[in-house]
Design a protein around this motif. Structure first.
Motif, mmCIF file in Angstrom:
data_model
loop_
_atom_site.group_PDB
_atom_site.id
_atom_site.type_symbol
_atom_site.label_atom_id
_atom_site.label_comp_id
_atom_site.label_asym_id
_atom_site.label_seq_id
_atom_site.Cartn_x
_atom_site.Cartn_y
_atom_site.Cartn_z
ATOM 1 N N GLU A 164 41.678 37.142 38.660
ATOM 2 C CA GLU A 164 41.088 37.317 37.328
ATOM 3 C C GLU A 164 41.198 38.774 36.869
ATOM 4 O O GLU A 164 41.545 39.049 35.717
ATOM 5 N N ILE A 165 40.928 39.695 37.791
ATOM 6 C CA ILE A 165 41.013 41.119 37.435
ATOM 7 C C ILE A 165 42.456 41.516 37.166
ATOM 8 O O ILE A 165 42.748 42.242 36.203
ATOM 9 N N ASN A 198 35.786 48.916 32.323
ATOM 10 C CA ASN A 198 36.322 48.495 31.033
ATOM 11 C C ASN A 198 37.843 48.596 31.126
ATOM 12 O O ASN A 198 38.370 49.690 31.359
ATOM 13 N N PRO A 199 38.569 47.485 30.964
ATOM 14 C CA PRO A 199 40.024 47.558 31.091
ATOM 15 C C PRO A 199 40.670 48.540 30.116
ATOM 16 O O PRO A 199 41.718 49.116 30.424
ATOM 17 N N THR A 216 46.970 41.797 30.875
ATOM 18 C CA THR A 216 46.836 41.501 29.445
ATOM 19 C C THR A 216 46.673 42.775 28.628
ATOM 20 O O THR A 216 47.338 42.974 27.598
ATOM 21 N N TYR A 217 45.794 43.665 29.088
ATOM 22 C CA TYR A 217 45.528 44.891 28.335
ATOM 23 C C TYR A 217 46.716 45.858 28.396
ATOM 24 O O TYR A 217 47.023 46.526 27.403
ATOM 25 N N ASP A 224 44.829 39.614 36.092
ATOM 26 C CA ASP A 224 45.241 39.031 34.808
ATOM 27 C C ASP A 224 44.700 39.838 33.631
ATOM 28 O O ASP A 224 45.406 40.060 32.636
ATOM 29 N N ILE A 225 43.440 40.267 33.737
ATOM 30 C CA ILE A 225 42.848 41.061 32.647
ATOM 31 C C ILE A 225 43.603 42.373 32.472
ATOM 32 O O ILE A 225 43.939 42.781 31.354
#
Length: 231
Positions: A14-15, A106-107, A21-22, A17-18
Motif C-alpha cells: 500500500e505504501i 505525507n507522500p 502514484t505521487y 503504491d501511494i
C-alpha cells in the motif's frame, strides 16, 4: 533532469503504491521492489536517479542495502521508515543516506524531499579534482587526500563532511555562512546551524591530523572559510 527514475524499496504494497502514484503524478518514472535483495538487484541493473529505501525489509535490511550501494557509487538515497529513534537516523546518515523520513508521512513531503536531493546532487558527475594547498578532493570518487606521493593521506570522512569540504573547496577563500552550508550540504532532517558546527569541528580535526592544519578556519559571527594560508 528529465523524468528521473525513482527506485522504491518498500515491503508494504500500500505504501509503495501511494509513493508510486505521487511520484508519477509529478513526472517521475518509478520501479518498486518488495525486499532488500530485489531492490539491490534493481539498483545494479537499472541505475536509478534516486532510491527511496525502507529499513525493515525482508531479504536484506535497508542498512545493508545502503552500505552495498555506497560501496559502488553515490546514488541519492532517502530512507523511509517507522524507526524514529535518533540512533537509527544517525546510523542511516552515517552509512550515507541523503535524507530520512519517518512513517507515517505525507507522500507529498517525500516527493518534495526527493526533488530537493536531486537538485543538490544533479550535475556532480564529471567534475575535475579540486586542489587547495596540500588538499585534493575528487568529487566523483568521494575521495579527499592530503599531501602527495608516499606522504599522501586519505581522509576518512562522513558523507556530510565530504559534502561540506567539496562545497567550500569549489570557492576557496570565500566565507560561507552557516545557513548556506545547511541548505547546500545537510540532509533535511539535520538542518540546524549547530549541526554544521559539529560537522566542521570534526572535519577540521581530521584535516589537522592529516597535516592540513589551518586550512579550514572559522570567521567569527559569519561562518567558515577553506583556504591555503600559504597560497
Amino acid at each position: 533532469m528529465d523524468n528521473p527514475l525513482i527506485l522504491i524499496v518498500e515491503d508494504e504494497p500500500e505504501i509503495a503504491d501511494i509513493l508510486e502514484t505521487y511520484f508519477v503524478r509529478e513526472g517521475f518514472r518509478t520501479v518498486s521492489a518488495g525486499d532488500g535483495s530485489i531492490g539491490l538487484a534493481h539498483y545494479i541493473r537499472l541505475r536509478p536517479d534516486l532510491i527511496v529505501l525502507d529499513i525493515k525489509l525482508p531479504g536484506q535490511d535497508g542498512y545493508d542495502v545502503l552500505a552495498a550501494i555506497r560501496r559502488r557509487d553515490d546514488t541519492p538515497v532517502i530512507m523511509v521508515t517507522a524507526l524514529a529513534e535518533d540512533l537509527d537516523k544517525l546510523q542511516a546518515l552515517r552509512i550515507g543516506a541523503d535524507d530520512y523520513v519517518v512513517k507515517p508521512f505525507n507522500p507529498l513531503e517525500v516527493v518534495a524531499r526527493a526533488k530537493a536531493v536531486l537538485r543538490r546532487t544533479t550535475g556532480r558527475k564529471g567534475r575535475q579534482p579540486l586542489r587547495i594547498g596540500p588538499l585534493t578532493i575528487d568529487p566523483d570518487a568521494y575521495i579527499a587526500t592530503v599531501g602527495q606521493g608516499a606522504g599522501e593521506a586519505t581522509l576518512e570522512l562522513t558523507r556530510t563532511e565530504f559534502r561540506l569540504l567539496a562545497y567550500m573547496a569549489a570557492s576557496p577563500s570565500r566565507v560561507f555562512e552557516r545557513s548556506e552550508l545547511v541548505d547546500a550540504c545537510l540532509p533535511e532532517g539535520e538542518a540546524l546551524d549547530r549541526t554544521v558546527d559539529s560537522h566542521v569541528s570534526n572535519l577540521r580535526r581530521k584535516l589537522t591530523a592529516a597535516g592540513a592544519d589551518g586550512l579550514l578556519t572559522g570567521v567569527r559571527g559569519v561562518g567558515y572559510r577553506l583556504a591555503d594560508r600559504h597560497g
